[in-house]
Design a protein around this motif. Structure first.
Motif, PDB file in Angstrom:
ATOM      1  N   GLY A 123       0.774  -1.379   0.093  1.00 61.74           N
ATOM      2  CA  GLY A 123      -0.019   0.043  -0.016  1.00 61.74           C
ATOM      3  C   GLY A 123       0.754   1.199   0.087  1.00 61.74           C
ATOM      4  N   THR A 124       0.267   2.383  -0.166  1.00 59.66           N
ATOM      5  CA  THR A 124       0.871   3.852  -0.313  1.00 59.66           C
ATOM      6  C   THR A 124       1.291   4.102   0.899  1.00 59.66           C
ATOM      7  N   ARG A 125       2.854   4.396   1.031  1.00 64.00           N
ATOM      8  CA  ARG A 125       3.288   4.771   2.240  1.00 64.00           C
ATOM      9  C   ARG A 125       3.692   3.623   3.189  1.00 64.00           C
ATOM     10  N   LEU A 126       3.409   2.234   2.938  1.00 64.69           N
ATOM     11  CA  LEU A 126       3.854   1.308   3.698  1.00 64.69           C
ATOM     12  C   LEU A 126       5.256   0.986   2.985  1.00 64.69           C
ATOM     13  N   PRO A 127       5.802   0.384   4.170  1.00 66.28           N
ATOM     14  CA  PRO A 127       7.598  -0.091   3.637  1.00 66.28           C
ATOM     15  C   PRO A 127       7.689  -0.739   2.716  1.00 66.28           C
ATOM     16  N   MET A 128       8.465  -0.526   1.898  1.00 66.78           N
ATOM     17  CA  MET A 128       8.879  -1.470   0.716  1.00 66.78           C
ATOM     18  C   MET A 128       9.567  -2.748   1.225  1.00 66.78           C
ATOM     19  N   ARG A 129       9.413  -3.960   0.770  1.00 75.56           N
ATOM     20  CA  ARG A 129      10.050  -5.316   1.078  1.00 75.56           C
ATOM     21  C   ARG A 129      10.505  -5.868  -0.017  1.00 75.56           C
TER      22      ARG A 129
ATOM     23  N   ALA B  94      18.808   1.457  -2.220  1.00 74.32           N
ATOM     24  CA  ALA B  94      17.796   1.074  -3.324  1.00 74.32           C
ATOM     25  C   ALA B  94      16.395   0.864  -2.596  1.00 74.32           C
ATOM     26  N   GLY B  95      16.489   0.211  -1.431  1.00 70.73           N
ATOM     27  CA  GLY B  95      15.139  -0.397  -1.099  1.00 70.73           C
ATOM     28  C   GLY B  95      14.490   0.877  -0.324  1.00 70.73           C
ATOM     29  N   LEU B  96      14.711   2.090  -0.096  1.00 71.35           N
ATOM     30  CA  LEU B  96      14.366   3.175   0.420  1.00 71.35           C
ATOM     31  C   LEU B  96      13.732   4.290  -0.848  1.00 71.35           C
ATOM     32  N   THR B  97      14.129   3.900  -2.020  1.00 72.84           N
ATOM     33  CA  THR B  97      13.866   5.036  -2.952  1.00 72.84           C
ATOM     34  C   THR B  97      12.455   4.622  -3.295  1.00 72.84           C
ATOM     35  N   ARG B  98      11.552   3.756  -3.008  1.00 70.43           N
ATOM     36  CA  ARG B  98      10.633   3.431  -3.484  1.00 70.43           C
ATOM     37  C   ARG B  98      10.173   2.992  -4.912  1.00 70.43           C
ATOM     38  N   ARG B  99      11.388   2.500  -5.710  1.00 66.82           N
ATOM     39  CA  ARG B  99      11.301   1.867  -6.957  1.00 66.82           C
ATOM     40  C   ARG B  99      11.289   0.380  -6.687  1.00 66.82           C
ATOM     41  N   ASN B 100      10.428  -0.253  -7.905  1.00 65.22           N
ATOM     42  CA  ASN B 100      10.302  -1.491  -8.102  1.00 65.22           C
ATOM     43  C   ASN B 100      11.572  -2.415  -8.397  1.00 65.22           C
ATOM     44  N   LEU B 101      12.272  -1.986  -9.210  1.00 64.76           N
ATOM     45  CA  LEU B 101      13.439  -2.714  -9.980  1.00 64.76           C
ATOM     46  C   LEU B 101      14.617  -1.890  -9.705  1.00 64.76           C
ATOM     47  N   THR B 102      15.918  -2.525  -9.321  1.00 59.91           N
ATOM     48  CA  THR B 102      17.008  -1.831  -9.438  1.00 59.91           C
ATOM     49  C   THR B 102      17.963  -2.706 -10.397  1.00 59.91           C
ATOM     50  N   LEU B 103      18.662  -2.076 -11.434  1.00 64.38           N
ATOM     51  CA  LEU B 103      19.618  -2.580 -12.241  1.00 64.38           C
ATOM     52  C   LEU B 103      20.833  -2.525 -11.772  1.00 64.38           C
ATOM     53  N   ASP B 104      21.954  -3.228 -11.946  1.00 61.25           N
ATOM     54  CA  ASP B 104      23.405  -3.200 -11.282  1.00 61.25           C
ATOM     55  C   ASP B 104      24.146  -2.107 -12.180  1.00 61.25           C
ATOM     56  N   HIS B 105      23.699  -1.781 -13.313  1.00 61.91           N
ATOM     57  CA  HIS B 105      24.357  -0.567 -14.126  1.00 61.91           C
ATOM     58  C   HIS B 105      23.480  -0.189 -15.183  1.00 61.91           C
ATOM     59  N   GLY B 106      23.830   0.692 -16.124  1.00 55.26           N
ATOM     60  CA  GLY B 106      23.426   1.374 -17.082  1.00 55.26           C
ATOM     61  C   GLY B 106      22.307   2.518 -16.868  1.00 55.26           C
ATOM     62  N   THR B 107      21.894   3.095 -17.942  1.00 55.58           N
ATOM     63  CA  THR B 107      21.027   4.355 -17.852  1.00 55.58           C
ATOM     64  C   THR B 107      19.689   3.782 -18.121  1.00 55.58           C
ATOM     65  N   VAL B 108      18.831   4.239 -17.510  1.00 50.71           N
ATOM     66  CA  VAL B 108      17.397   3.577 -17.615  1.00 50.71           C
ATOM     67  C   VAL B 108      17.013   4.847 -18.296  1.00 50.71           C
ATOM     68  N   PRO B 109      16.104   4.377 -19.747  1.00 51.47           N
ATOM     69  CA  PRO B 109      15.552   5.045 -20.553  1.00 51.47           C
ATOM     70  C   PRO B 109      14.402   6.196 -19.884  1.00 51.47           C
ATOM     71  N   ARG B 110      14.444   7.422 -20.378  1.00 53.05           N
ATOM     72  CA  ARG B 110      13.355   7.987 -20.080  1.00 53.05           C
ATOM     73  C   ARG B 110      12.267   8.794 -21.012  1.00 53.05           C
ATOM     74  N   THR B 111      12.876   8.515 -22.156  1.00 50.80           N
ATOM     75  CA  THR B 111      11.973   8.819 -23.499  1.00 50.80           C
ATOM     76  C   THR B 111      10.547   7.958 -23.380  1.00 50.80           C
ATOM     77  N   PRO B 112       9.191   8.628 -23.238  1.00 49.34           N
ATOM     78  CA  PRO B 112       8.198   7.753 -23.297  1.00 49.34           C
ATOM     79  C   PRO B 112       8.018   7.218 -24.825  1.00 49.34           C
ATOM     80  N   GLY B 113       7.656   5.885 -24.480  1.00 50.34           N
ATOM     81  CA  GLY B 113       7.425   4.800 -25.617  1.00 50.34           C
ATOM     82  C   GLY B 113       8.690   4.030 -25.826  1.00 50.34           C
ATOM     83  N   THR B 114       9.933   4.426 -25.267  1.00 52.88           N
ATOM     84  CA  THR B 114      11.188   3.442 -25.314  1.00 52.88           C
ATOM     85  C   THR B 114      10.873   2.352 -24.628  1.00 52.88           C
TER      86      THR B 114
END
Length: 155
Positions: free
Chosen positions: A20-26, A73-93
């Protein structure tokens, strides 16, 4: 900083979900991802477009340098963390994570909650470094260790 060799394939190093929203990430080792719905068991499952969030350790290292402290990584509230690289930002990629096909919807804007969980200034340190929000085009399982293709041609 990333320790992965230049040119190597990025891999999922962490998966986090919250019921849920505001609940800790596990932290979990694997999730099931449904097309058009998102990660089963995550707070955004079933929302219209915010299905999965993805970030990179490279961007977190930059944020930590700017913040002057670790940005876990666990406190940023993101689901997947990659070991390296640039995550695309352009919509549709498109990005493939294991068998799952994702499409960028927008940049993931860091929220004020990060200042409470990581420390004052974390929200600003993560601005432009917080990853992206994706919709799920093709579902399947995602596990820690899965390979990631960061720019999949459409079609």
């Amino acid at each position: 900083m990333s320790t992965s060799p230049v040119g190597s394939t990025p891999r999922v190093v962490a998966i986090h979900v919250a019921k849920g929203t505001r609940l800790p990430m596990r932290s979990v080792e694997q999730v099931d991802v449904e097309a058009g719905r998102g990660i089963v068991g995550d707070r955004y499952h079933g929302t219209r477009h915010r299905h999965v969030s993805v970030q990179s350790l490279d961007a977190l290292a930059e944020a930590a340098e700017r913040h002057g402290a670790d940005v876990p990584a666990g406190l940023t509230r993101r689901n997947l963390t990659l070991d390296h690289g640039t995550v695309p930002r352009t919509p549709g990629t498109r990005v493939r994570v294991g068998a799952v096909l994702l499409e960028v919807v927008r940049v993931a804007a860091p929220c004020k909650l990060l200042d409470d969980t990581i420390g004052p200034g974390a929200q600003e340190a993560l601005r432009h470094r917080g990853g992206s929000i994706f919709r799920v085009l093709e579902g399947g399982p995602v596990s820690v260790g899965d390979a990631v293709e960061l720019d999949v041609p459409a079609g």
